[in-house]
Write a protein that holds these residues in place. Sequence first.
Motif, PDB file in Angstrom:
ATOM      1  N   ALA A 199       5.535  -4.559  -7.156  1.00  9.65           N
ATOM      2  CA  ALA A 199       6.234  -4.792  -6.108  1.00  9.65           C
ATOM      3  C   ALA A 199       5.365  -3.455  -4.737  1.00  9.65           C
ATOM      4  CB  ALA A 199       7.109  -4.188  -6.543  1.00  9.65           C
ATOM      5  N   ALA A 200       4.808  -2.823  -5.251  1.00  7.95           N
ATOM      6  CA  ALA A 200       4.217  -1.865  -4.396  1.00  7.95           C
ATOM      7  C   ALA A 200       2.832  -2.708  -4.207  1.00  7.95           C
ATOM      8  CB  ALA A 200       3.672  -0.615  -4.715  1.00  7.95           C
ATOM      9  N   ALA A 201       2.112  -3.871  -4.393  1.00 13.89           N
ATOM     10  CA  ALA A 201       0.732  -3.950  -3.548  1.00 13.89           C
ATOM     11  C   ALA A 201       0.877  -4.901  -2.423  1.00 13.89           C
ATOM     12  CB  ALA A 201       0.707  -5.578  -4.695  1.00 13.89           C
ATOM     13  N   GLY A 202       0.410  -4.474  -1.634  1.00 12.21           N
ATOM     14  CA  GLY A 202       0.364  -5.019  -0.482  1.00 12.21           C
ATOM     15  C   GLY A 202      -0.648  -4.594   0.541  1.00 12.21           C
ATOM     16  N   PRO A 203      -0.631  -4.494   2.508  1.00 12.11           N
ATOM     17  CA  PRO A 203      -0.847  -5.945   2.522  1.00 12.11           C
ATOM     18  C   PRO A 203      -1.848  -6.869   1.553  1.00 12.11           C
ATOM     19  CG  PRO A 203      -1.978  -5.140   3.805  1.00 12.11           C
ATOM     20  CD  PRO A 203      -1.644  -4.327   2.573  1.00 12.11           C
ATOM     21  N   ILE A 204      -1.126  -8.428   1.275  1.00 11.33           N
ATOM     22  CA  ILE A 204      -2.132  -9.848   0.278  1.00 11.33           C
ATOM     23  C   ILE A 204      -2.084 -10.252   1.446  1.00 11.33           C
ATOM     24  CG2 ILE A 204      -1.658 -11.356  -1.536  1.00 11.33           C
ATOM     25  CD1 ILE A 204      -0.286  -8.464  -2.113  1.00 11.33           C
ATOM     26  N   ILE A 205      -3.730 -10.304   0.777  1.00  8.30           N
ATOM     27  CA  ILE A 205      -4.593 -11.062   2.133  1.00  8.30           C
ATOM     28  C   ILE A 205      -4.921 -12.070   1.623  1.00  8.30           C
ATOM     29  CG2 ILE A 205      -6.736 -10.825   3.783  1.00  8.30           C
ATOM     30  CD1 ILE A 205      -6.395  -8.134   3.660  1.00  8.30           C
ATOM     31  N   CYS A 206      -5.219 -13.470   2.714  1.00  6.94           N
ATOM     32  CA  CYS A 206      -5.420 -14.677   2.056  1.00  6.94           C
ATOM     33  C   CYS A 206      -6.323 -14.684   2.618  1.00  6.94           C
ATOM     34  CB  CYS A 206      -4.648 -15.445   1.562  1.00  6.94           C
ATOM     35  SG  CYS A 206      -3.408 -16.265   2.747  1.00  6.94           S
ATOM     36  N   LEU A 207      -7.817 -15.716   2.202  1.00  6.56           N
ATOM     37  CA  LEU A 207      -9.200 -16.540   2.726  1.00  6.56           C
ATOM     38  C   LEU A 207      -8.517 -17.929   2.362  1.00  6.56           C
ATOM     39  CD1 LEU A 207     -11.600 -13.586   1.312  1.00  6.56           C
ATOM     40  CD2 LEU A 207     -10.214 -13.733   2.708  1.00  6.56           C
ATOM     41  N   PRO A 208      -8.424 -18.292   3.666  1.00  7.54           N
ATOM     42  CA  PRO A 208      -8.617 -19.916   3.429  1.00  7.54           C
ATOM     43  C   PRO A 208      -9.425 -20.439   3.268  1.00  7.54           C
ATOM     44  CG  PRO A 208      -9.032 -19.189   5.791  1.00  7.54           C
ATOM     45  CD  PRO A 208      -9.095 -18.091   4.760  1.00  7.54           C
ATOM     46  N   GLU A 229     -10.282   0.543   1.282  1.00  7.32           N
ATOM     47  CA  GLU A 229     -10.176   2.240   1.481  1.00  7.32           C
ATOM     48  C   GLU A 229      -8.968   2.731   1.993  1.00  7.32           C
ATOM     49  OE1 GLU A 229     -12.610   3.734  -0.158  1.00  7.32           O
ATOM     50  OE2 GLU A 229     -13.693   1.993  -1.161  1.00  7.32           O
ATOM     51  N   ILE A 230      -8.721   2.384   2.238  1.00 13.25           N
ATOM     52  CA  ILE A 230      -7.484   2.608   3.887  1.00 13.25           C
ATOM     53  C   ILE A 230      -6.192   2.389   3.084  1.00 13.25           C
ATOM     54  CG2 ILE A 230      -6.345   3.018   6.191  1.00 13.25           C
ATOM     55  CD1 ILE A 230      -8.751   1.840   7.700  1.00 13.25           C
ATOM     56  N   LEU A 231      -5.422   0.963   3.081  1.00 17.71           N
ATOM     57  CA  LEU A 231      -4.643   1.172   1.660  1.00 17.71           C
ATOM     58  C   LEU A 231      -4.679   0.273   0.271  1.00 17.71           C
ATOM     59  CD1 LEU A 231      -2.821  -1.079   5.236  1.00 17.71           C
ATOM     60  CD2 LEU A 231      -2.198   1.645   4.729  1.00 17.71           C
TER      61      LEU A 231
END
Length: 398
Positions: A199-208, A229-231
Motif C-alpha cells: 500500500a505504501a508503494a508509489g508513485p508507480i511508473i510504467c514504461l510503454p 533516490e528521492i522517493l
Amino acid sequence: MRVVHLVDPTTGDDAFSMLTMLLERAAPEQRQHHILLYGNVSLEKCFGNTPRTRADAPVGPGVAPGSPASVKFIRNIAALDPHAWHAVGKTCAPLNPDIFHAWGVPSMLAAGMQGGCGAVATLAAPLPQRQWNTVRSLLMRPNRPMFLVTNSKALHHLALSHGVPAQTTTVINQGIAMGGVGGDADARANLRRRLGLDAAAGPIICLPPPYVPAARHDHGLWAAGILREILPGSRVILPPAPAGPHGAPARHALRRTAHFANHLSHPDMVLMPPNFTWQDILAVSDICLCAADGPIPTGAILQAMAAGVPLVATAIACIAEIAENQFNALLSPPGQPRALAARLEELAADPSLASPLVDKARREIFMHHKPRVMVEQYDALYARAQTSVGTSATEAQT
C-alpha cells in the motif's frame, strides 16, 4: 463491398488495434470483411489454430470473438516470392474482393500484384529506408492505384520525405476507446497485490511498449532510478513482451532492459509481470514515462492518456503531435534522463498537477481519436479506392 485484410509478420500492435476496431464497428450490411494471414509460423501461432473460416474466430491480439470476418492462412511463403502473390490471389478469388487492405509492407506487395481491385495500405510504425523505396514504387504505378494510410502526421511527413506521392497518402488517426479514470478501487487493489505492490508503494511508473531501440527504455529506467533516490517507494513496471510475430525480438530487448536495470543501484525497482496486459498495468500506474529519442508507435501512449494516466515524455516529433508541455503532459528534451527525472519529481511532488493534465489529455483523445470517425474515414477511402480502379481501367482503354 467485400474487403480482404492482408496481415503479415510486420503488422505491428498499433495496426492490429486499428484493424480490431475497424472489424468490431463494421456494418455487415455495407462491408464484408475477410482476413488473410500472409506469413510464417509465428503469425499462425499468434492467431491460434488455422486455417479458420468460422465467423466466431478471433482475428488477432485483443480481438473478441464475434467479429464479422472470416480468417484464412497461407503458411511459409516468402513475401518477395511471386508464387506467394499468386497464392494470395488464388486464395482470395472465391471471396471476389472489391478492396485489398494491406497492413504491412509484404502485404502491400501482395495487394499491389492483384488486378481489378482497389488497394489500401495502412502503416502504423516507421519503416527502414529500403522498405520506403518499395512503398514509393508501389504507390507511383498509374495502372494499379494504391492509397497509403498513416496513423499520425509525423509518420505522414516521414513518408513524404521519402518521396511517397502526396496525392496517394492520407492520415487517419488511430481510434482509441475511452475508459474510466482509475477504475474500480477493489480491482485496482487486487491488481496491486498480484504485482507484489504494498500500500505504501508509489508513485508507480510504467514504461510503454514497444521494445524497439528508439524507445530508450534504458533512459527511462535511469530517470526512474534517480527519482527512487528521492522517493524510495517509487516502482517501475515494464510491460511483458508480446506473444505474436514480434515476440522473439521483444523478449530479447526485454532481457537487455532487465540486465541494465539490475546494474542500477536498486535492482528491485523493475517488475515484469508475465501475464498482464497493458490495460492491467495502466490500471495500477500513477505515471506513464516515455524516454524515446526517435520515431516510435504511439498507440500505447494514447491508451495511457485515455485511461487517465499522466504522461511524462521526451519532446520528439511523434510525441509532440499528441502532447504539449504543461498542457496535457510534461515534456523534456530527448537523451537527457536527468531532465526526465526532474519532470517525474515535479509530478510526484505535486499530485494536484496531474488532474488538469489528465483532463486535457482525455479531452484531446476524445476529440481527435474517435473510433467512429476512424471507421467512417476508412469507408470513404474504400469507396475512393474502388472508384479509382474503374477510372484507371477507362484511361488504360483510351
